[in-house]
Design a protein around this motif. Structure first.
Motif, PDB file in Angstrom:
ATOM      1  N   ALA A 271       1.012  -1.361   0.183  1.00 13.77           N
ATOM      2  CA  ALA A 271       0.616  -0.253  -0.063  1.00 13.77           C
ATOM      3  C   ALA A 271       0.920   1.239  -0.091  1.00 13.77           C
ATOM      4  O   ALA A 271       1.124   1.666  -0.398  1.00 13.77           O
ATOM      5  CB  ALA A 271      -0.629  -0.005   1.391  1.00 13.77           C
ATOM      6  N   LEU A 272       2.102   1.027   0.829  1.00  9.81           N
ATOM      7  CA  LEU A 272       2.566   2.105   0.504  1.00  9.81           C
ATOM      8  C   LEU A 272       3.558   2.279  -0.086  1.00  9.81           C
ATOM      9  O   LEU A 272       3.625   3.488  -1.030  1.00  9.81           O
ATOM     10  CB  LEU A 272       4.340   2.274   1.776  1.00  9.81           C
ATOM     11  N   ALA A 273       3.937   1.604  -1.085  1.00 12.46           N
ATOM     12  CA  ALA A 273       4.485   1.777  -2.889  1.00 12.46           C
ATOM     13  C   ALA A 273       3.343   2.148  -3.365  1.00 12.46           C
ATOM     14  O   ALA A 273       3.804   2.896  -3.962  1.00 12.46           O
ATOM     15  CB  ALA A 273       5.080   0.361  -3.092  1.00 12.46           C
ATOM     16  N   TRP A 274       2.193   2.190  -2.996  1.00 15.67           N
ATOM     17  CA  TRP A 274       1.325   1.784  -4.301  1.00 15.67           C
ATOM     18  C   TRP A 274       0.894   3.805  -4.388  1.00 15.67           C
ATOM     19  O   TRP A 274       1.150   4.925  -4.692  1.00 15.67           O
ATOM     20  CB  TRP A 274      -0.043   2.042  -4.267  1.00 15.67           C
ATOM     21  N   ALA A 275       1.347   4.244  -2.920  1.00 17.26           N
ATOM     22  CA  ALA A 275       0.626   5.806  -2.668  1.00 17.26           C
ATOM     23  C   ALA A 275       2.296   6.242  -2.873  1.00 17.26           C
ATOM     24  O   ALA A 275       1.929   7.357  -3.735  1.00 17.26           O
ATOM     25  CB  ALA A 275       0.544   5.717  -1.131  1.00 17.26           C
ATOM     26  N   LEU A 276       3.508   6.140  -2.639  1.00 18.34           N
ATOM     27  CA  LEU A 276       4.372   6.868  -3.216  1.00 18.34           C
ATOM     28  C   LEU A 276       4.611   7.093  -4.766  1.00 18.34           C
ATOM     29  O   LEU A 276       5.231   8.268  -4.975  1.00 18.34           O
ATOM     30  CB  LEU A 276       5.960   6.499  -2.547  1.00 18.34           C
ATOM     31  N   ASP A 277       3.757   5.724  -5.410  1.00 20.91           N
ATOM     32  CA  ASP A 277       3.973   6.079  -7.190  1.00 20.91           C
ATOM     33  C   ASP A 277       3.245   7.057  -7.253  1.00 20.91           C
ATOM     34  O   ASP A 277       2.846   7.869  -8.067  1.00 20.91           O
ATOM     35  CB  ASP A 277       3.496   4.520  -7.031  1.00 20.91           C
ATOM     36  N   GLU A 278       1.605   7.373  -6.777  1.00 23.43           N
ATOM     37  CA  GLU A 278       0.306   8.226  -7.304  1.00 23.43           C
ATOM     38  C   GLU A 278       1.223   9.415  -6.861  1.00 23.43           C
ATOM     39  O   GLU A 278       0.978  10.420  -7.295  1.00 23.43           O
ATOM     40  CB  GLU A 278      -0.473   7.638  -6.319  1.00 23.43           C
ATOM     41  N   ALA A 279       1.933   9.130  -5.453  1.00 29.56           N
ATOM     42  CA  ALA A 279       2.279  10.596  -4.314  1.00 29.56           C
ATOM     43  C   ALA A 279       3.851  11.562  -6.164  1.00 29.56           C
ATOM     44  O   ALA A 279       3.382  12.610  -6.322  1.00 29.56           O
ATOM     45  CB  ALA A 279       2.790  11.001  -4.025  1.00 29.56           C
ATOM     46  N   GLY A 280       4.640  10.325  -6.472  1.00 23.46           N
ATOM     47  CA  GLY A 280       5.154  11.192  -7.602  1.00 23.46           C
ATOM     48  C   GLY A 280       4.386  11.014  -8.425  1.00 23.46           C
ATOM     49  O   GLY A 280       5.216  12.156  -9.640  1.00 23.46           O
TER      50      GLY A 280
ATOM     51  N   PRO B  61       1.557  15.395  -0.328  1.00 27.38           N
ATOM     52  CA  PRO B  61       2.297  14.854   0.065  1.00 27.38           C
ATOM     53  C   PRO B  61       1.354  13.009   0.781  1.00 27.38           C
ATOM     54  O   PRO B  61       0.195  13.201   0.491  1.00 27.38           O
ATOM     55  CB  PRO B  61       1.859  15.691   1.726  1.00 27.38           C
ATOM     56  N   VAL B  62       2.635  12.645   1.937  1.00 26.08           N
ATOM     57  CA  VAL B  62       2.041  10.967   2.208  1.00 26.08           C
ATOM     58  C   VAL B  62       1.892  11.266   3.753  1.00 26.08           C
ATOM     59  O   VAL B  62       3.593  11.418   3.492  1.00 26.08           O
ATOM     60  CB  VAL B  62       2.404  10.229   1.187  1.00 26.08           C
ATOM     61  N   ARG B  63       0.937  10.231   4.223  1.00 27.92           N
ATOM     62  CA  ARG B  63       1.122  10.457   5.775  1.00 27.92           C
ATOM     63  C   ARG B  63       0.567   8.286   5.866  1.00 27.92           C
ATOM     64  O   ARG B  63      -0.370   8.879   5.876  1.00 27.92           O
ATOM     65  CB  ARG B  63      -0.099  11.220   5.877  1.00 27.92           C
ATOM     66  N   LEU B  64       1.719   7.922   6.805  1.00 23.59           N
ATOM     67  CA  LEU B  64       0.970   7.344   7.213  1.00 23.59           C
ATOM     68  C   LEU B  64       0.384   7.801   8.249  1.00 23.59           C
ATOM     69  O   LEU B  64       1.131   8.051   9.210  1.00 23.59           O
ATOM     70  CB  LEU B  64       2.938   6.121   7.795  1.00 23.59           C
ATOM     71  N   ALA B  65      -0.254   5.787   8.225  1.00 23.10           N
ATOM     72  CA  ALA B  65      -1.290   6.330   9.981  1.00 23.10           C
ATOM     73  C   ALA B  65      -1.034   4.891  10.551  1.00 23.10           C
ATOM     74  O   ALA B  65      -1.467   3.936   9.564  1.00 23.10           O
ATOM     75  CB  ALA B  65      -2.457   7.266   9.429  1.00 23.10           C
TER      76      ALA B  65
ATOM     77  N   ALA C 251      14.357   7.341   0.022  1.00 22.73           N
ATOM     78  CA  ALA C 251      13.851   6.734  -1.296  1.00 22.73           C
ATOM     79  C   ALA C 251      13.573   7.244  -2.393  1.00 22.73           C
ATOM     80  O   ALA C 251      13.874   7.153  -3.825  1.00 22.73           O
ATOM     81  CB  ALA C 251      13.184   5.494  -1.471  1.00 22.73           C
ATOM     82  N   HIS C 252      12.908   8.079  -1.881  1.00 20.99           N
ATOM     83  CA  HIS C 252      11.505   9.225  -2.455  1.00 20.99           C
ATOM     84  C   HIS C 252      12.216  10.961  -2.397  1.00 20.99           C
ATOM     85  O   HIS C 252      11.214  11.566  -1.329  1.00 20.99           O
ATOM     86  CB  HIS C 252      10.453   9.546  -2.845  1.00 20.99           C
ATOM     87  N   PRO C 253      13.121  11.052  -2.302  1.00 19.75           N
ATOM     88  CA  PRO C 253      14.106  12.559  -1.512  1.00 19.75           C
ATOM     89  C   PRO C 253      12.706  14.186  -1.995  1.00 19.75           C
ATOM     90  O   PRO C 253      13.391  14.690  -1.327  1.00 19.75           O
ATOM     91  CB  PRO C 253      15.428  12.456  -2.276  1.00 19.75           C
ATOM     92  N   ASP C 254      12.105  13.439  -3.045  1.00 23.43           N
ATOM     93  CA  ASP C 254      12.063  14.546  -3.910  1.00 23.43           C
ATOM     94  C   ASP C 254       9.928  15.252  -3.087  1.00 23.43           C
ATOM     95  O   ASP C 254       9.221  15.677  -3.266  1.00 23.43           O
ATOM     96  CB  ASP C 254      11.337  14.365  -5.106  1.00 23.43           C
ATOM     97  N   LEU C 255       9.629  14.054  -2.461  1.00 20.80           N
ATOM     98  CA  LEU C 255       7.853  13.118  -1.520  1.00 20.80           C
ATOM     99  C   LEU C 255       8.663  14.163  -0.625  1.00 20.80           C
ATOM    100  O   LEU C 255       9.336  13.893   0.895  1.00 20.80           O
ATOM    101  CB  LEU C 255       7.517  12.172  -1.750  1.00 20.80           C
TER     102      LEU C 255
END
Length: 295
Positions: free
Chosen positions: A19-28, A33-37, A81-85
């Protein structure tokens, strides 16, 4: 779209990682921003209450600190891994379904793993997934880890949307169009049609079925006219078939990178969140599933 973050239900499980990988791809792609909860629910454990023995509470403060480190470490690894996010993690208290529903009001998307442990134990077999997908204030994406026998969907696989002409399915269509355009992949629109009964019992005859399917396709194409006009470079295909929406969409998920459905429907998608279609998709789809609703 709103300016809210992509909220990820995270508990360190393999599916939460997906799920986190999908969210990071979507955020890219979206710049969100991505927020883990991690939702931390205190449980009082009542055991033997002899002299000097009091009810215990689990997890304890030590477990809480470890979970907090887990979430912050996952956010730090994602940032590295995604310094631009913009990625951060939070440890929240309360019933998982209720907390995620409340937090979804400020989110652009809510992304959940198919199965988890800790705060999301048994996510898909209990009530949490049903409650979150039914009551969240934003689209919910459910991502499952691929099984050992099912091949992963190709990177250029289409975005599939279940469409029945209802207002919620139009919202899902808009969502799917945006994702397909964003990813540079085709859009596949699936419409299910069910006859009133078998021909030998007074149902629709084969010739009438062909006419009905043609009429259904015409209705879908009419709804898609604005999409084709606004996105001339987007490849759009339409599949209209007799059968159940659930089986058609599960089958389509085998080559898709995302399947989107509305929060409510009619016809082939009638009562989706209260019936079997969304649950069958969440349980059996081989791609992430988006349950989309208006805010």
């Amino acid at each position: 779209m709103s300016g809210g973050p992509i909220l990820v239900g995270y508990d360190g499980s393999p599916d939460a990682g997906q799920a986190l990988a999908w969210a990071l791809d979507e955020a890219g792609r979206s710049g969100r921003p991505v927020r883990l909860a991690y939702v931390f629910e205190w449980v009082t454990v009542v055991g033997w209450l002899g002299p000097g023995v009091a009810p215990g509470v689990w997890p304890d403060e030590t477990a809480r600190r470890e979970i907090e480190q887990l979430v912050h470490r996952a956010a730090a690894d994602a940032t590295a891994a995604h310094p631009d996010l913009d990625v951060a993690g939070d440890l929240l208290d309360g019933p998982p379904a209720l907390v995620l529903q409340e937090r979804s009001a400020q989110a652009d998307l809510l992304v959940l793993g198919g199965r988890g442990h800790g705060g999301f134990g048994g996510l898909l077999v209990g009530s949490t997934a049903v409650a979150v997908t039914a009551h969240a204030h934003c689209p919910v994406i459910v991502v499952r880890s691929p099984s050992g026998t099912a091949p992963a969907a190709p990177a250029d696989g289409p975005v599939v949307v279940g469409f029945d002409g209802s207002d919620p399915s139009l919202v899902a269509l808009d969502f799917a169009v945006e994702r397909a355009e964003q990813r540079g992949v085709p859009l596949r629109v699936v419409r299910a049609w069910s006859p009133s009964g078998p021909p030998w019992r007074g149902g629709t005859a084969p010739t009438d079925q062909e006419a009905a399917l043609a009429a259904e396709r015409e209705a879908v194409e009419e709804a898609l006219a604005p999409v084709r006009s606004s996105y001339p470079d987007l490849t759009v295909t339409v599949d209209v078939a007799a059968g159940s929406a659930a089986s058609l969409l599960v089958e389509a998920s085998g080559s898709a990178q995302l399947v989107a459905v509305g929060s409510r429907g009619r016809g082939g998608l009638r009562g989706m969140l209260l019936g079997s279609v969304s649950q069958q998709l969440i349980q059996h789809a081989r791609s992430p599933v988006a349950v989309v609703r208006e805010r």
